[in-house]
Design a protein around this motif. Sequence first.
Motif, PDB file in Angstrom:
ATOM      1  N   SER A 218       0.822  -1.212   0.000  1.00 50.22           N
ATOM      2  CA  SER A 218       0.000   0.000   0.000  1.00 50.22           C
ATOM      3  C   SER A 218       0.856   1.262   0.000  1.00 50.22           C
ATOM      4  CB  SER A 218      -0.942   0.013   1.198  1.00 50.22           C
ATOM      5  OG  SER A 218      -0.216  -0.074   2.386  1.00 50.22           O
TER       6      SER A 218
ATOM      7  N   TRP B 269       2.051   1.907  -3.387  1.00 56.10           N
ATOM      8  CA  TRP B 269       0.967   2.397  -4.233  1.00 56.10           C
ATOM      9  C   TRP B 269       0.710   3.880  -3.959  1.00 56.10           C
ATOM     10  CZ3 TRP B 269      -1.374   2.505  -8.464  1.00 56.10           C
ATOM     11  CH2 TRP B 269      -2.583   3.194  -8.596  1.00 56.10           C
ATOM     12  N   ASN B 270       0.666   4.244  -2.682  1.00 52.64           N
ATOM     13  CA  ASN B 270       0.418   5.657  -2.345  1.00 52.64           C
ATOM     14  C   ASN B 270       1.490   6.563  -2.928  1.00 52.64           C
ATOM     15  OD1 ASN B 270      -1.964   5.441  -0.926  1.00 52.64           O
ATOM     16  ND2 ASN B 270      -0.921   4.839   0.947  1.00 52.64           N
TER      17      ASN B 270
ATOM     18  N   SER C 219      -8.966   2.792  -5.606  1.00 57.09           N
ATOM     19  CA  SER C 219      -8.422   2.675  -4.252  1.00 57.09           C
ATOM     20  C   SER C 219      -7.718   1.345  -4.049  1.00 57.09           C
ATOM     21  CB  SER C 219      -9.476   2.933  -3.190  1.00 57.09           C
ATOM     22  OG  SER C 219     -10.576   2.138  -3.431  1.00 57.09           O
ATOM     23  N   TYR C 220      -6.828   1.410  -3.106  1.00 57.28           N
ATOM     24  CA  TYR C 220      -6.002   0.242  -2.814  1.00 57.28           C
ATOM     25  C   TYR C 220      -6.834  -0.783  -2.054  1.00 57.28           C
ATOM     26  CZ  TYR C 220      -2.416  -2.499  -0.454  1.00 57.28           C
ATOM     27  OH  TYR C 220      -1.653  -3.526   0.029  1.00 57.28           O
ATOM     28  N   GLU C 221      -6.802  -2.031  -2.501  1.00 57.01           N
ATOM     29  CA  GLU C 221      -7.586  -3.088  -1.859  1.00 57.01           C
ATOM     30  C   GLU C 221      -6.742  -4.011  -1.024  1.00 57.01           C
ATOM     31  OE1 GLU C 221     -11.317  -2.792  -2.135  1.00 57.01           O
ATOM     32  OE2 GLU C 221     -10.947  -4.930  -2.340  1.00 57.01           O
TER      33      GLU C 221
ATOM     34  N   SER D 294      -2.761  -6.646  -1.226  1.00 50.35           N
ATOM     35  CA  SER D 294      -1.587  -7.086  -1.990  1.00 50.35           C
ATOM     36  C   SER D 294      -1.442  -8.586  -1.886  1.00 50.35           C
ATOM     37  CB  SER D 294      -0.313  -6.460  -1.438  1.00 50.35           C
ATOM     38  OG  SER D 294      -0.452  -5.103  -1.215  1.00 50.35           O
TER      39      SER D 294
ATOM     40  N   ILE E 137      -0.475  -6.085  -6.734  1.00 46.04           N
ATOM     41  CA  ILE E 137      -1.308  -5.150  -5.992  1.00 46.04           C
ATOM     42  C   ILE E 137      -2.734  -5.293  -6.486  1.00 46.04           C
ATOM     43  CG2 ILE E 137      -1.905  -2.691  -6.058  1.00 46.04           C
ATOM     44  CD1 ILE E 137       0.768  -1.941  -5.468  1.00 46.04           C
TER      45      ILE E 137
ATOM     46  N   LEU F 264      -6.236  -3.349  -6.850  1.00 43.54           N
ATOM     47  CA  LEU F 264      -6.856  -2.037  -6.752  1.00 43.54           C
ATOM     48  C   LEU F 264      -8.332  -2.191  -7.037  1.00 43.54           C
ATOM     49  CD1 LEU F 264      -4.239  -0.063  -8.872  1.00 43.54           C
ATOM     50  CD2 LEU F 264      -4.376  -0.185  -6.379  1.00 43.54           C
TER      51      LEU F 264
ATOM     52  N   GLN G 275      -4.957   7.158   1.598  1.00 44.02           N
ATOM     53  CA  GLN G 275      -4.834   7.930   0.377  1.00 44.02           C
ATOM     54  C   GLN G 275      -5.392   9.331   0.552  1.00 44.02           C
ATOM     55  OE1 GLN G 275      -6.110   5.574  -2.856  1.00 44.02           O
ATOM     56  NE2 GLN G 275      -6.813   7.340  -3.967  1.00 44.02           N
TER      57      GLN G 275
END
Length: 454
Positions: A7, A10-11, A34-36, A38, A43, A45, A92
């Motif tokens: 995460s 990703w951010n 949005s990140y779900e 890993s 990843i 999303l 985020q």
Amino acid sequence: MNEWDYSIFWNEALKHIKEEISEIDNAMWFNNISYEGSKQNSIILSVPSAFYRDQVIQKFNVLIHEKLRELTGSKIEVEFNVVPHKETSPVQKTITKEKKVNAPLPQKRNPTLRKDYTFENFVIGESNSFAANACIAISKNPGKSYNPCLIYGGVGLGKTHLIQSIGNSIEENFENMKVVYVTAEQFTNEFIQQLKNHQIHKFKNKYRKVDVLLIDDIHFLENKDSTQEELFHTFNALYDYNKQMVFTCDRPVSELKTLTDRLRSRFERGLNVDLQPPSYETRSAILKQKIESMHVHLDDDIIDFICKNVTTNVRDLEAALTKLIAYADLLNKKITIEIAKEQLKDIFINPKQGNITINEIQRVVADYFNLSHNDLRGKKRTKAIAFPRQIAMYITREITEYSTTEVGIEFGGRDHTTVMHACQRIESKLKLDPSLDSIIQRLIREIKETRTIS
Ligand code: ADP
Ligand code: MG
């Protein structure tokens, strides 16, 4: 939550992507991803619809993969889950928000934590977003996402604020968790005291039965062999049970001398994040937040004046503000720019940065490698130039206060992560090749000498 958690990458990738795409593309596509979660090397999303997913893949697949690869150093796959109308993740949201002011504070339970050291009171800018978001992620999933975590950076950059924010947040959200915060100095003193009193079992009981152990300023442990030994065992006991540990240090642990290798390797496990000196924008946001929380007023030109002159760290920024407010209070006067200049002139001396410029460093390094000064400032990536450039970046970070962002700009408009990677590369080369150290030391001497002559 599994052991794979990208995460934070990703951010960070999202931030870089946002800098490169138009505002419309950003609002249209990236505000709704949005990140779900890993998995190993991938990843997940979430996106609001299948149409949306296909469009994002078509338009941004390459960019997303490229950024993730840059940041993680390996190939990360991206999977999309279609989840209608899902909100963006809180982490985020924090990134995009420059500033948050005085949200309600958690109930104070732990007397060792300052209640105003919270994430809400911490201004996130590019110099600290990686570290701050790692800390936020930890406080949401203690013991699960990044364990242990080591935050390092110079004095006054927010290490204590962040590590205590983790403590405050966990105490607020996980009522049953036992959080212990200590400085390495207190840890050492307590250990010695209990040894003397033949009460070492009490000490072990206290530190090995916590859910979250936060130890501030571990550089204090240099040369303290028996405390290091004790911490090593404490670490192992907690690690085996997935108890969260966070440490802070004023430099990367690789630079701590007289730290046993086995303890060093424990600190380097997990996630190491650094805090950089804040940029002008972040300094300004921090100062405005402090002014607001103190319920005072300062004109914009005075704020600008302070932020332009106090470039070292947040503590100095606060000191400047406190001094002005105290002066105004005492004399019951409105602060004018003239008063500010007069009152702050002692604080504004910053010898480190004032002494050496990036230009001077580039000249000396270029000379040594038979290159032109412009080679180092340019975009060419041939090996003959790239390595000296990395050395020059590394030296700049070592002997000046310039942030990685500022250094990047002076070296061909590169990104701050490039500068970070360059420094890491030189650091690892230094470990393998002692002759490089003597070259770097020689260059540093030469830079300083050139300085005194001119
Ligand atoms: P360190 O432990 O790294 O020396 P501190 O955490 O003590 O630094 O920070 C110094 C002061 O600056 C503290 O009062 C802290 O609240 C403040 N501070 C540092 N960074 C920030 C930030 N990003 N936003 C708001 N205040 C900050
Ligand atoms: Mg501190």
